[in-house]
Design an enzyme around this catalytic site. Structure first.
Site, mmCIF file in Angstrom:
data_model
loop_
_atom_site.group_PDB
_atom_site.id
_atom_site.type_symbol
_atom_site.label_atom_id
_atom_site.label_comp_id
_atom_site.label_asym_id
_atom_site.label_seq_id
_atom_site.Cartn_x
_atom_site.Cartn_y
_atom_site.Cartn_z
ATOM 1 N N GLU A 76 0.816 -1.222 0.000
ATOM 2 C CA GLU A 76 0.000 0.000 0.000
ATOM 3 C C GLU A 76 0.849 1.273 0.000
ATOM 4 O O GLU A 76 0.718 2.103 0.903
ATOM 5 C CB GLU A 76 -0.942 -0.008 1.210
ATOM 6 C CG GLU A 76 -2.075 -1.016 1.100
ATOM 7 C CD GLU A 76 -3.207 -0.565 0.188
ATOM 8 O OE1 GLU A 76 -3.076 0.480 -0.476
ATOM 9 O OE2 GLU A 76 -4.228 -1.284 0.129
ATOM 10 N N GLU B 289 -4.272 -10.381 -0.512
ATOM 11 C CA GLU B 289 -5.113 -10.262 0.683
ATOM 12 C C GLU B 289 -6.539 -10.544 0.245
ATOM 13 O O GLU B 289 -7.003 -9.984 -0.756
ATOM 14 C CB GLU B 289 -5.054 -8.845 1.283
ATOM 15 C CG GLU B 289 -3.729 -8.494 1.917
ATOM 16 C CD GLU B 289 -3.670 -7.072 2.495
ATOM 17 O OE1 GLU B 289 -4.722 -6.509 2.870
ATOM 18 O OE2 GLU B 289 -2.564 -6.529 2.555
#
Ligand code: IPT
Length: 984
Positions: free
Chosen positions: A408, A484
């Site tokens: 991220e 994820e």
């Protein structure tokens, strides 16, 4: 500008070049222990404490390794994305919690003179280090190793004084915005390492496996001339030579074969554990030793409820064993390199690792990515340094099969620079980075939290194209990893099976990593001493993300959640299923090994009681193949019977004992041949009849209905055989000798984290807006029939014209039983889906034990409970509750045929369903559960609340990701529940 030492873009300037974490026979002095400690709110205190003569007698003591916030200094703080300081890199606030450390040590007897290094395995977030008053330099990169040369500063005799100043906030904090507690201090070990002249600085192992010939290639390079020995393989060669070994056993997560090796000079011997394996992307498929790999993975943060990220070897071992026990074969080290010992355990026990660099800049998203360190040239050196320190430290682990640049951090040129460096340094491992969807710098396409349909499109190679055709073509040729998915926050995740089916269907989909391994709840106590696990906001943080930090498959104390049990079922490497012709198919989903380590056992249960058992001869099944076996000859059964076939470990493994269950399937055998699998069907999906069956005749158990004399109106009450109905409320007030209160229509459930959906489509606000949490009940009439009574109630929220018409039809049955048919009909507009539809009864609190025949032992909702099986189960009411850190709907048992709720002194209530029903028994109401913020807010209210439902909405994974899949939605529709009640 007045920048401090910790406000620099540059990597630590005086640290030694990074190298592998080596197990050497050169002396090592661990310096862990209780150090002198002084805490301050600012980082600009005097530096006189770094002088050996300074008097620290008034200082406290703090363990090293540890986080100071977990020892009473400052406080933990949790944010997911947001930075808890202004975005103005590399500057940080004046309010900068700071720990000064002092530790005195002496060199042990026999410590050699000469070069020495001081090694910090992790200090959060930046440290300035002195030895004997000499400044060694700055350590930064919280989860990365920093070594200093202390040859000149070290005193061979007498006391040596280490002094360290650690600051909570530094420039590094801008690139360490991982979703976790902000916790500071020297949280991994500190060692003094003797570095003998002529010793080995670094070793690099390349150990490949040729799956076509079975040969191994071994090249062990060292920075000095050295000998490499692998006794088991007869290797005794010069370091740097490339050896071809005609026959080696390969390393894989399934068979983690390691060879002990040494690298020696006259001065030092380094011990290695070598695993031969080759990772390659071949025709768009990621392979290990020539075979496509399927990651059954989890994202792992380092966490312990008392120690935070200062985890012990035992904590790491617990994680590895629990992962292996739950059919997990892969770990992403989200989002930083773990303690090096963890990777040694992964090598040894067999887990594939995606080793992720210590990098996240997620909070720049909140300012439109302006100034993102991933794209600002001033940060390039620091980011490449982080990647370099990750790769150099961990390069020798066979378990590490992919490098990840970080998490991220948007996109940008510094990521490209990191990738260039890593690719050049280690061409043997592919690169991954999720957030740049063009994949320009990496070898694997990865995404997070995609809906099932989008994953399937990627599996088919039909994903939406990238604007740049060249990049699009390149990405289309890449394997896909769902880095994820299935956010395990609170109750859930729902829908695991749907993803796994895709991973096992499409070769391009190579599995994924569930978010995440463990809840990061910190152990805390209420003022009156009751223990709970704290989450964001519990420490008075101004800015926080609440319980989003509690989204793991393990509770903080490492108790497996129902979600982990489901995941184990979904990840089964061996599938046992009906073959369609009266037998069983055993499919071996392993990639490298057979099933010879497993025993297959069966048990036949009649009405939940075991009546026969035996072993099933399966023989070996090659990886990826299936065999058909006959069912055992089964004795006749009288009631509802189930055959459960289990694959268990035949012998002890390092991670579980013989008999540990790896896979299992349950089949109904008294119903209709050919057999249909029962276990993989999501619980709660049993269809209920749309209409009420005609009254009268036989009940399910074949008991004829009684006639009527027992119905009597009596001063506002209607006597119904064993029951007493209050005409004013329309509810039963007695059943046999028991004071009861019910039925009352139950639509509300305490919203789950997935209903609340902080990062997904939330249902809770819709439900609250529609008033489902504040329904009113209006009795429309009680009419007495020949053998019972009919009660009509309209259930509706204020300020709405929509509601639910509910009809309760009572009949007295033989054997002192009461039949109850509940018909629920939507009347006007209602939101869809509904939380649940059922009825609840209040029973005396002394009835605190539950037995049921249905799915169990764990909880199950329409898209969860995959690990449950039909059986006869027993739990106390207390044990039926699942203690999610944020209280929410939990504990429902699905597909229940009958249940009893009984008390210590005997007697109780029995419920039978005409069709299976959902069962929830609590010592408090759903409304109390809804109001609680921590389990310690809940106290038994003196009654036992029995809820019998016709359906629940699914759970989904919308706390971060997609919601409930259509088949598991509870649409408002005419619904019917038919029960028999009996006092015991
Ligand atoms: C994603 C993060 O990568 C991870 O660190 C964690 O925060 C997870 O989600 C949620 O718990 S980012 C998400 C907001 C899409």
């Amino acid at each position: 500008m007045n920048e401090a030492w910790y406000e620099s873009f540059a990597p630590p300037p005086t640290a030694r070049p990074p190298r592998a974490w080596l197990d050497s026979d050169a002396p090592r002095l661990p310096l862990d222990g209780h150090w002198r400690f002084r805490y301050a709110e600012r980082a600009d205190g005097p530096l006189d404490f770094t002088r050996p003569a300074f008097d620290d007698a008034g200082w406290d003591r703090l363990p090293v390794p540890a986080h100071w916030q977990l020892h009473g200094y400052g406080a933990p703080a949790y944010t997911n994305i947001a930075y808890p300081f202004p975005l103005d890199a590399p500057r940080v606030p004046d309010e900068n919690p700071t720990g000064d450390y002092r530790h005195t040590f002496r060199l042990p007897e026999g410590w050699p003179g000469g070069p020495a290094l001081l090694r910090f395995a992790g200090a959060d977030s930046a440290a300035l280090v002195w030895l004997n008053g000499v400044e060694l330099g700055r350590a930064g990169g919280s989860r990365l190793t920093t070594e200093f040369d202390v040859t000149d500063a070290l005193r061979p005799d007498g006391d040596n004084l280490i002094a360290v100043r650690v600051v909570q906030w530094s420039a590094g904090s801008y690139v360490e915005d991982q979703d976790m507690w902000w916790l500071s201090g020297i949280f991994r070990g500190v060692d003094l390492l003797a570095r003998p002249e002529g010793g080995i600085g670094d070793v690099e192992v390349s150990a490949g496996y040729d799956h076509l010939t079975g040969a191994g290639t071994l090249a062990v390079a060292a920075d000095v001339p050295a000998r490499v020995r692998v006794p088991e393989l007869g290797v005794d060669a010069a370091a740097g030579e490339t050896l071809r070994l005609p026959a080696v056993e390969p390393w894989s997560a399934e068979s983690p074969r390691l060879y002990d090796a040494t690298v020696s000079t006259g001065a030092e011997t380094v011990t290695l554990r070598i695993g031969f394996r080759t990772v390659r992307i071949d025709g768009g498929v990621l392979t290990v030793n020539g075979r496509p790999v399927l990651f059954r993975g989890v994202n792992r943060h380092e966490f312990h409820p008392d120690r935070g990220r200062a985890v012990t070897e035992e904590d790491m071992l617990d994680d590895v064993r629990l992962m292996k026990q739950h059919n997990i074969n892969a770990v992403r080290t989200s989002h930083y390199p773990p303690h090096p010992r963890f990777l040694e355990l992964c090598d040894e026990y067999g887990l594939y690792v995606v080793d992720e660099c210590d990098l996240e800049t997620h909070g720049f998203w909140q300012v439109g990515w302006r100034g993102n360190p991933a794209d600002d040239p001033r940060w390039e050196a620091a980011l490449v340094d982080r990647m370099r320190r990750t790769v150099e430290r961990d390069k020798n682990h066979p378990s590490v099969v992919l490098w990840s640049l970080g998490n991220e951090s948007g996109s940008g040129r510094n990521l490209a620079a990191m990738a260039r460096w890593a690719r050049h340094r280690d061409p043997s491992r592919p690169l991954l980075y999720e957030r740049d969807w063009t994949c320009r710098d990496v070898d694997v396409y990865s995404r997070m939290y995609l809906p099932v349909a989008e994953v399937e499109a990627i599996g088919r190679g039909e994903e939406a194209p990238l604007p740049d055709p060249a990049l699009d073509a390149r990405r289309r040729g890449m394997p896909f990893i769902h880095v994820e998915y299935a956010h395990a926050m609170g109750n859930g995740p729902g829908g695991l099976a749907e993803y796994q089916r895709l991973y096992e269907t499409y070769p391009r989909l190579q599995g994924g990593f569930v978010w995440e391994w463990i809840d990061h709840g910190l152990r805390a106590r209420t003022p009156d001493g009751r223990e709970y696990f704290a989450y964001g906001g519990d420490f008075g943080e101004v800015l926080h993300d609440g319980n989003f930090v509690a989204d793991g498959l393990l509770f903080p104390d490492r108790t497996p959640s129902p979600g982990l049990l489901d995941l184990k079922k979904v990840f089964e490497p061996v599938r046992i299923a009906p073959s369609g012709d009266g037998g069983l198919t055993i499919h071996n989903g392993h990639i490298h090994s057979g099933v010879s380590k497993l025993d297959f056992r069966w048990v036949l249960e009649d009405g939940g009681e075991a009546v026969a058992r035996g072993a099933l001869e399966v023989g070996d099944v090659p990886p990826g193949e299936s065999v058909r076996v006959d069912l055992p000859a089964l004795p006749a059964t009288a009631g509802e019977a189930h055959l459960t076939v289990r694959a268990v470990l035949a012998a002890d493994e390092p991670w579980a004992k013989a008999g540990h269950e790896v896979a299992a399937t349950q089949l109904p055998v008294s119903t209709t041949p050919p057999l249909a699998a029962a276990a993989p069907r999501p619980a709660g999906a049993v269809p209920l009849p749309a209409t009420v069956p005609p009254a009268g005749g036989a009940t399910r158990a074949g008991v004829p209905t009684a006639t009527s004399a027992a119905v009597r109106r009596d001063g506002g009450r209607v006597r119904l055989g064993p029951g007493l109905l209050d005409e004013r409320t329309g509810r039963l007030v007695r059943l046999g000798d028991w004071a009861v209160d019910g039925p009352r229509l139950q639509v509300w459930r305490a919203p789950t984290d997935n209903d609340r959906a902080p990062h997904g489509e939330a249902l809770e606000p819709l439900w609250r807006a529609a008033g489902l949490d504040r329904l009113t009940h209006r009795l429309d009439g009680v009419s007495v029939t020949g053998d019972g009574a009919v009660v009509r109630v309209r259930v509706a929220p204020a300020s709405s014209d929509g509601g639910l018409l509910t009809t309760y039809t009572w009949r007295i049955l033989a054997g002192d039983r009461l039949g109850l048919v509940v018909e629920i009909d939507p009347d006007g507009r209602l939101p869809g889906p509904l939380p649940m539809l059922g009825v609840r009864f209040a029973l005396p609190g002394e009835l605190d034990q539950v037995e049921w025949f249905g799915r169990g032992p764990g909880e199950a909702y329409p898209d969860t409970g995959l690990a449950t099986r039909v059986g006869r189960w027993f739990r106390t009411v207390a044990d039926l509750q699942t203690p999610y850190l944020f209280p929410q709907e939990n504990g429902r048992r699905a597909d229940v045929r009958w249940a009893t709720v009984t008390g210590g002194r005997g007697g109780g209530v029995r419920v039978d369903g005409r069709t299976p029903f959902g069962l929830t028994v609590r010592p408090w109401t759903a409304e109390a559960l809804d109001r609680a913020a921590h389990p310690t807010d809940l106290a038994p209210d003196g009654r036992t609340w029995l809820t019998l439902d016709a359906g629940h909405n699914g759970i989904g994974s919308a706390s971060c990701g997609p919601g409930v899949l259509p088949p598991y939605l509870l649409a408002p529709a005419p619904t019917h529940l038919e029960l028999t009640l009996q006092a015991l």
